[in-house]
Each structure stands twice: as structure tokens, then as C-alpha cells.
Design a protein around this motif. Structure first.
Motif, PDB file in Angstrom:
ATOM      1  N   TYR A   1     -10.934   7.921 -16.748  1.00 30.33           N
ATOM      2  CA  TYR A   1     -10.452   7.337 -15.499  1.00 30.33           C
ATOM      3  C   TYR A   1      -9.406   8.288 -14.924  1.00 30.33           C
ATOM      4  O   TYR A   1      -8.559   8.804 -15.656  1.00 30.33           O
ATOM      5  CB  TYR A   1      -9.825   5.957 -15.723  1.00 30.33           C
ATOM      6  CG  TYR A   1     -10.785   4.952 -16.313  1.00 30.33           C
ATOM      7  CD1 TYR A   1     -11.876   4.490 -15.577  1.00 30.33           C
ATOM      8  CD2 TYR A   1     -10.607   4.477 -17.614  1.00 30.33           C
ATOM      9  CE1 TYR A   1     -12.770   3.571 -16.125  1.00 30.33           C
ATOM     10  CE2 TYR A   1     -11.500   3.558 -18.165  1.00 30.33           C
ATOM     11  CZ  TYR A   1     -12.582   3.109 -17.417  1.00 30.33           C
ATOM     12  OH  TYR A   1     -13.458   2.213 -17.952  1.00 30.33           O
ATOM     13  N   GLY A   2      -9.442   8.497 -13.618  1.00 38.02           N
ATOM     14  CA  GLY A   2      -8.444   9.367 -13.002  1.00 38.02           C
ATOM     15  C   GLY A   2      -7.073   8.722 -12.952  1.00 38.02           C
ATOM     16  O   GLY A   2      -6.046   9.406 -12.986  1.00 38.02           O
ATOM     17  N   LEU A   3      -7.051   7.393 -12.872  1.00 44.21           N
ATOM     18  CA  LEU A   3      -5.783   6.651 -12.766  1.00 44.21           C
ATOM     19  C   LEU A   3      -5.856   5.402 -13.630  1.00 44.21           C
ATOM     20  O   LEU A   3      -6.826   4.634 -13.545  1.00 44.21           O
ATOM     21  CB  LEU A   3      -5.530   6.242 -11.301  1.00 44.21           C
ATOM     22  CG  LEU A   3      -4.377   5.266 -11.044  1.00 44.21           C
ATOM     23  CD1 LEU A   3      -3.031   5.905 -11.391  1.00 44.21           C
ATOM     24  CD2 LEU A   3      -4.380   4.801  -9.579  1.00 44.21           C
ATOM     25  N   VAL A   4      -4.842   5.223 -14.470  1.00 45.24           N
ATOM     26  CA  VAL A   4      -4.662   3.973 -15.213  1.00 45.24           C
ATOM     27  C   VAL A   4      -3.452   3.275 -14.608  1.00 45.24           C
ATOM     28  O   VAL A   4      -2.358   3.848 -14.549  1.00 45.24           O
ATOM     29  CB  VAL A   4      -4.445   4.236 -16.718  1.00 45.24           C
ATOM     30  CG1 VAL A   4      -4.056   2.952 -17.434  1.00 45.24           C
ATOM     31  CG2 VAL A   4      -5.713   4.824 -17.336  1.00 45.24           C
TER      32      VAL A   4
ATOM     33  N   ALA B   1      -7.531  10.552  -7.942  1.00 52.70           N
ATOM     34  CA  ALA B   1      -8.114   9.864  -9.101  1.00 52.70           C
ATOM     35  C   ALA B   1      -9.614  10.122  -9.182  1.00 52.70           C
ATOM     36  O   ALA B   1     -10.167  10.335 -10.268  1.00 52.70           O
ATOM     37  CB  ALA B   1      -7.835   8.366  -9.002  1.00 52.70           C
ATOM     38  N   ASP B   2     -10.273  10.127  -8.031  1.00 50.83           N
ATOM     39  CA  ASP B   2     -11.724  10.358  -8.003  1.00 50.83           C
ATOM     40  C   ASP B   2     -12.053  11.779  -8.481  1.00 50.83           C
ATOM     41  O   ASP B   2     -12.984  11.976  -9.279  1.00 50.83           O
ATOM     42  CB  ASP B   2     -12.237  10.141  -6.577  1.00 50.83           C
ATOM     43  CG  ASP B   2     -13.755  10.248  -6.499  1.00 50.83           C
ATOM     44  OD1 ASP B   2     -14.448   9.497  -7.198  1.00 50.83           O
ATOM     45  OD2 ASP B   2     -14.237  11.111  -5.744  1.00 50.83           O
ATOM     46  N   LYS B   3     -11.288  12.766  -8.005  1.00 51.51           N
ATOM     47  CA  LYS B   3     -11.551  14.153  -8.419  1.00 51.51           C
ATOM     48  C   LYS B   3     -11.276  14.350  -9.907  1.00 51.51           C
ATOM     49  O   LYS B   3     -12.016  15.055 -10.602  1.00 51.51           O
ATOM     50  CB  LYS B   3     -10.692  15.109  -7.589  1.00 51.51           C
ATOM     51  CG  LYS B   3     -11.152  15.242  -6.136  1.00 51.51           C
ATOM     52  CD  LYS B   3     -10.328  16.277  -5.387  1.00 51.51           C
ATOM     53  CE  LYS B   3     -10.829  16.421  -3.946  1.00 51.51           C
ATOM     54  NZ  LYS B   3     -10.023  17.401  -3.181  1.00 51.51           N
ATOM     55  N   LEU B   4     -10.209  13.735 -10.394  1.00 48.12           N
ATOM     56  CA  LEU B   4      -9.868  13.860 -11.817  1.00 48.12           C
ATOM     57  C   LEU B   4     -10.950  13.220 -12.682  1.00 48.12           C
ATOM     58  O   LEU B   4     -11.299  13.726 -13.754  1.00 48.12           O
ATOM     59  CB  LEU B   4      -8.506  13.218 -12.080  1.00 48.12           C
ATOM     60  CG  LEU B   4      -7.318  13.952 -11.459  1.00 48.12           C
ATOM     61  CD1 LEU B   4      -6.090  13.046 -11.402  1.00 48.12           C
ATOM     62  CD2 LEU B   4      -7.000  15.219 -12.251  1.00 48.12           C
TER      63      LEU B   4
ATOM     64  N   ALA C   1     -12.960   5.815 -10.723  1.00 51.33           N
ATOM     65  CA  ALA C   1     -11.737   6.578 -10.552  1.00 51.33           C
ATOM     66  C   ALA C   1     -10.523   5.854 -11.137  1.00 51.33           C
ATOM     67  O   ALA C   1      -9.588   6.486 -11.627  1.00 51.33           O
ATOM     68  CB  ALA C   1     -11.500   6.867  -9.062  1.00 51.33           C
ATOM     69  N   VAL C   2     -10.546   4.525 -11.086  1.00 51.10           N
ATOM     70  CA  VAL C   2      -9.419   3.708 -11.545  1.00 51.10           C
ATOM     71  C   VAL C   2      -9.879   2.834 -12.708  1.00 51.10           C
ATOM     72  O   VAL C   2     -10.976   2.250 -12.650  1.00 51.10           O
ATOM     73  CB  VAL C   2      -8.879   2.820 -10.406  1.00 51.10           C
ATOM     74  CG1 VAL C   2      -7.667   2.028 -10.875  1.00 51.10           C
ATOM     75  CG2 VAL C   2      -8.519   3.672  -9.182  1.00 51.10           C
TER      76      VAL C   2
ATOM     77  N   MET D   1      -1.749  -2.722 -11.157  1.00 51.86           N
ATOM     78  CA  MET D   1      -2.633  -3.114 -10.061  1.00 51.86           C
ATOM     79  C   MET D   1      -3.774  -4.008 -10.532  1.00 51.86           C
ATOM     80  O   MET D   1      -4.526  -4.533  -9.716  1.00 51.86           O
ATOM     81  CB  MET D   1      -3.216  -1.878  -9.366  1.00 51.86           C
ATOM     82  CG  MET D   1      -2.175  -1.003  -8.673  1.00 51.86           C
ATOM     83  SD  MET D   1      -2.894   0.118  -7.453  1.00 51.86           S
ATOM     84  CE  MET D   1      -3.953   1.133  -8.475  1.00 51.86           C
ATOM     85  N   THR D   2      -3.933  -4.145 -11.850  1.00 52.81           N
ATOM     86  CA  THR D   2      -5.069  -4.926 -12.348  1.00 52.81           C
ATOM     87  C   THR D   2      -4.650  -6.111 -13.223  1.00 52.81           C
ATOM     88  O   THR D   2      -5.457  -6.986 -13.489  1.00 52.81           O
ATOM     89  CB  THR D   2      -6.013  -4.031 -13.174  1.00 52.81           C
ATOM     90  OG1 THR D   2      -5.280  -3.444 -14.269  1.00 52.81           O
ATOM     91  CG2 THR D   2      -6.584  -2.904 -12.318  1.00 52.81           C
ATOM     92  N   GLY D   3      -3.398  -6.140 -13.680  1.00 57.09           N
ATOM     93  CA  GLY D   3      -2.934  -7.195 -14.565  1.00 57.09           C
ATOM     94  C   GLY D   3      -2.412  -8.418 -13.830  1.00 57.09           C
ATOM     95  O   GLY D   3      -2.614  -8.590 -12.622  1.00 57.09           O
TER      96      GLY D   3
END
Length: 431
Positions: free
Chosen positions: A191-194, A181-184, A250-251, A198-200
């Protein structure tokens, strides 16, 4: 088909509440002695047409099946209205939490006796985790699971190639996911990852997969009859890594608008997306231009995943339980084998009907979807997606008060303990 329990409301087009006198009700006996069994789904018009076509193959000289044509609207409100009016149809689509709560209140027909034994449609005929979660503490089964949601990471193959990183595969780790995710992100993705999971609101349960996989404790010891929630050192370590991922960009952070995440992924604007197998059916129709795959969720040690099944319920006042059970059996077995080849949205909980789903994925060339769904079904460690208790909203209020701020660094990680202490107070107060 209902993609997930918590997303169902977003999938239904806004509309007025159902007029209970016009649409609900157990039909019972008709003139001539035939029994009419009524069915209500939350499906789209297209899927309902496939179900109608499949139901036309049901033949019993004493039974007529009638699907109630419900207008689009909020299914939860519709269900509550029909429940209050005692106009529920003989068979209606229901979520796990609705089934457990209604069964506990004596509102549903208990099928446990009919599902006992070792015949071809008994509790042993279903995926064990699905059937286990549909039983109340005293062993009653007020509804039967029908389709299972499985979860994984959708990925953009070309985005990974451009970033010079291997695509996700079974056995990949949480650290590898965050590093990708960080590299993307550094390669240009917003954002590398949606990962709304993990956040809801249900996120504390999803993060259990990190601690379970690493040998730690899950967030909750049970989603049906919880006695305790825990944020041990391993769980806290997993949340800490997520906090770092959000801080670096990243996220995607809490509050990220996920309403169009599927189309953004298909357009190549989200390189990694935590979601479910149900996206595959939409991709077959919409045909994204990107090359994509679907990988199992990451792990630390042993594979761990979420389990989540929807199903079909029957009110306690159904007028002919035997006829209703015959139609229920036909829906859960034969109907899915006829519908899923045209719309492979989810794997059946009734194991004998699963080949139709996997065959459809194979014909469509969705090999990574098939392998990931099978990996999910075989995962040795599982966790429910949220509490199914009647007091779950009290827990949700506390999660809302703490989780987003912790992830965004507005509250310290140590507040995880404060949050769990307060939820444990809720558990104790509700007995």
C-alpha cells in the motif's frame, strides 16, 4: 509516555488489575505536619525513572511528593477501579474525555479559579486549543493539559526518490497525497499509504480536515458539546477520494493490522504512514535504516489539523488542594523540561516548557519533525479527534456499522447521510 488516548491500551503490557487498597489514595498529612502529594502515571519504567529524577528537584519544606509505582496493566480499568474505591491519587494522568466526564460528574477538583488571571501558570499560559478543550460547558477545569499529540505523514525518502516523486512538504494537497500513494503502490509497495486515522473508529473526524480545508463543514460542530454532525457535499467529496484510493490499492483498507506499522515503516515496507510525532522518540532509540521525514497533513485550501492533548487530573477529595496544585504546576512546567531532552515524545501544552522539546529535536537532527509540529500548532483550522461525551460509544457503534463498508464500496456514499442522521438522533436523545 502515552502516545495517544486511543492507543494507550496497546502500549501498556497486559497484566492484572491494580489492588486499590495497595496503590491508590490521596496521602494528605504526615506526622510532623508535612503534606504528601501522590502521583500516578501511565508511563513506562524508563520514563518514570526520568520523572522521578526530575521530581527530586521539587523542594517545598511542607510537601513530599510520592509517585505511586503502579504495575503494568490496563490503565482505563485501573482508573475505574480506583475511582469506584475513592482511592485516586492526588495527581493522575488522564485523557481529555476522562477529564471532561469526571469533571461533569463532580469527581475532580476544579482548578479554574487557580488558573485565572495573568500569572505565569494560568489558562493563558497554555496552547489555546488544548486549554479550550479541557473546559466543561460551565467553565470548570478538572485537569490541566500536559502534552499534545500532533499529526502528520511519515515518509520514506528513498521510496519517493525511486518512484520519481517529490517528498511531501507543507502545503501539499490531498490529491498529491493520493497520487503519490498510487505511484508508490505501483512501484511495488503493498500500500502506498497506511492511514488508520482515515479508516478506523475516529476516521469521520479526521476526514473533517478535507472539508474544513476546502471551506466546507466539519463532521461535528463540537466534540465536547455537539449539537449536530454533517456530511456536506465537500465532506462527501473527500470521502469519495478515499474510497477510490482504497479501491485502487493505493491506501490500506479498513481492518489493516496497524500493530506493527511503526516497525514496518522503519523497515522500508510502508512508504507513507499517517501517524503522530510520538514515533520520533522511538526512532531515536531504534534508529531505522531508512531515511525518513515527517510532513504536515495535506490540505485543499487553508491548513487544517487535529488537536489532541492528554493531561493530569485531581480527585475532588484531595486532602490538600494548595499543595497538590504546587506539584501539578511543577509537573507541567519543570518536569517536562527535564524529561523531554532524553525522550522528546510530545510538545508540552504549557508553552513556556516547549523549548525543551524543540531543542531536543534540533539536537537529534529531526528538523522535519520540529517544523511539522510547529505547523500543526499554528494551523488556523482544527478538529478534535473524537467525541468526548459520555454517550460516545453509541456514536461509535454507528460509525462501525457504516464507515468501513462505505470505504470498501459495500455501501454507497449516500449512506454517509444515513449514518449522520442516526448519530444526530443519538445527540438529540442525549440532550
Amino acid at each position: 509516555m502515552k502516545r495517544t488516548l486511543h492507543a494507550a491500551g496497546a502500549l501498556l503490557v497486559a497484566g492484572g488489575l491494580l489492588a486499590t487498597s495497595a496503590c491508590g489514595g490521596s496521602s494528605g498529612k504526615e506526622a510532623g505536619g508535612k503534606t504528601t502529594v501522590t502521583v500516578m502515571t501511565w508511563e513506562s519504567n524508563a520514563t518514570n525513572q526520568l520523572i522521578d529524577k526530575a521530581l527530586a528537584g521539587f523542594h517545598d519544606p511542607g510537601i513530599t511528593v510520592k509517585r505511586i509505582d503502579t504495575p503494568n496493566g490496563n490503565y482505563g480499568d485501573k482508573l475505574a477501579s480506583l475511582t469506584q474505591a475513592k482511592k485516586l491519587p492526588d495527581l493522575f494522568w488522564c485523557g481529555n474525555d476522562t477529564e471532561l466526564q469526571y469533571t461533569g460528574q463532580g469527581l475532580l477538583t476544579d482548578w479554574s479559579e487557580k488558573l485565572s488571571g495573568s500569572a505565569d501558570f494560568t489558562t493563558g499560559s497554555f496552547v489555546p486549543t488544548a486549554m479550550k478543550n479541557w473546559k466543561t460547558a460551565d467553565g470548570k477545569i478538572g485537569g490541566v493539559p500536559s502534552l499534545m499529540n500532533t499529526y502528520g505523514i511519515w515518509y520514506d525518502i528513498d521510496a519517493f526518490k525511486a518512484a520519481g516523486i517529490p517528498v511531501p512538504a507543507a502545503g501539499w494537497t490531498w490529491d498529491e497525497m493520493y497520487a503519490a500513494a498510487d505511484k508508490l503502490h505501483k512501484k511495488g509497495a503493498k500500500y502506498g499509504l497506511v492511514a488508520d486515522a482515515m479508516t478506523g473508529l475516529d476516521a469521520p473526524f479526521s476526514l473533517s480536515l478535507y472539508s474544513l480545508s476546502a471551506g466546507g463543514a466539519p463532521f461535528a460542530d463540537s466534540v465536547n458539546q455537539p449539537t449536530e454532525v454533517t456530511a456536506d457535499a465537500t465532506y462527501t467529496e473527500g470521502v469519495g477520494k478515499l474510497v477510490a484510493g482504497i479501491k485502487s490499492g493505493a491506501v490500506a483498507p479498513p481492518g489493516y493490522d496497524i500493530s506493527n506499522q511503526q516497525s514496518l515503516f522503519a523497515a522500508g515496507q510502508i512508504p507513507m504512514l499517517w501517524s503522530g510525532q510520538w514515533l520520533a522518540a522511538g526512532f531515536l532509540t531504534d534508529k531505522p535504516k531508512i531515511k525518513y521525514g515527517f510532513a504536515p497533513l495535506p490540505q485543499v485550501g487553508k491548513a487544517a489539523t487535529l488537536y489532541d492533548a492528554v493531561g493530569i487530573c485531581t480527585p475532588s477529595y484531595t486532602q490538600n488542594a494548595d499543595a497538590t496544585f504546587k506539584v501539578l504546576k511543577y509537573l507541567d512546567s519543570t518536569v517536562w523540561t527535564k524529561v523531554l531532552p532524553d525522550s522528546p515524545v510530545a510538545v508540552p501544552a504549557y508553552t513556556a516548557a516547549q523549548d525543551a522539546y524543540f531543542d531536543a529535536l534540533g539536537k537529534a537532527g529531526l528538523t522535519t519533525v520540529a517544523s511539522t509540529v510547529k505547523a500543526d500548532l499554528d494551523a488556523p483550522l482544527t478538529m478534535g479527534v473524537r467525541f468526548t461525551t459520555q454517550w460516545a460509544s453509541q456514536s461509535n457503534d454507528l460509525i462501525t456499522a457504516y464507515w468501513p463498508d462505505i470505504l470498501q464500496g459495500k455501501k454507497p456514499l449516500s449512506d454517509l447521510q444515513t449514518m449522520t442522521d442516526k448519530i444526530n438522533d443519538v445527540i438529540k436523545s442525549n440532550g
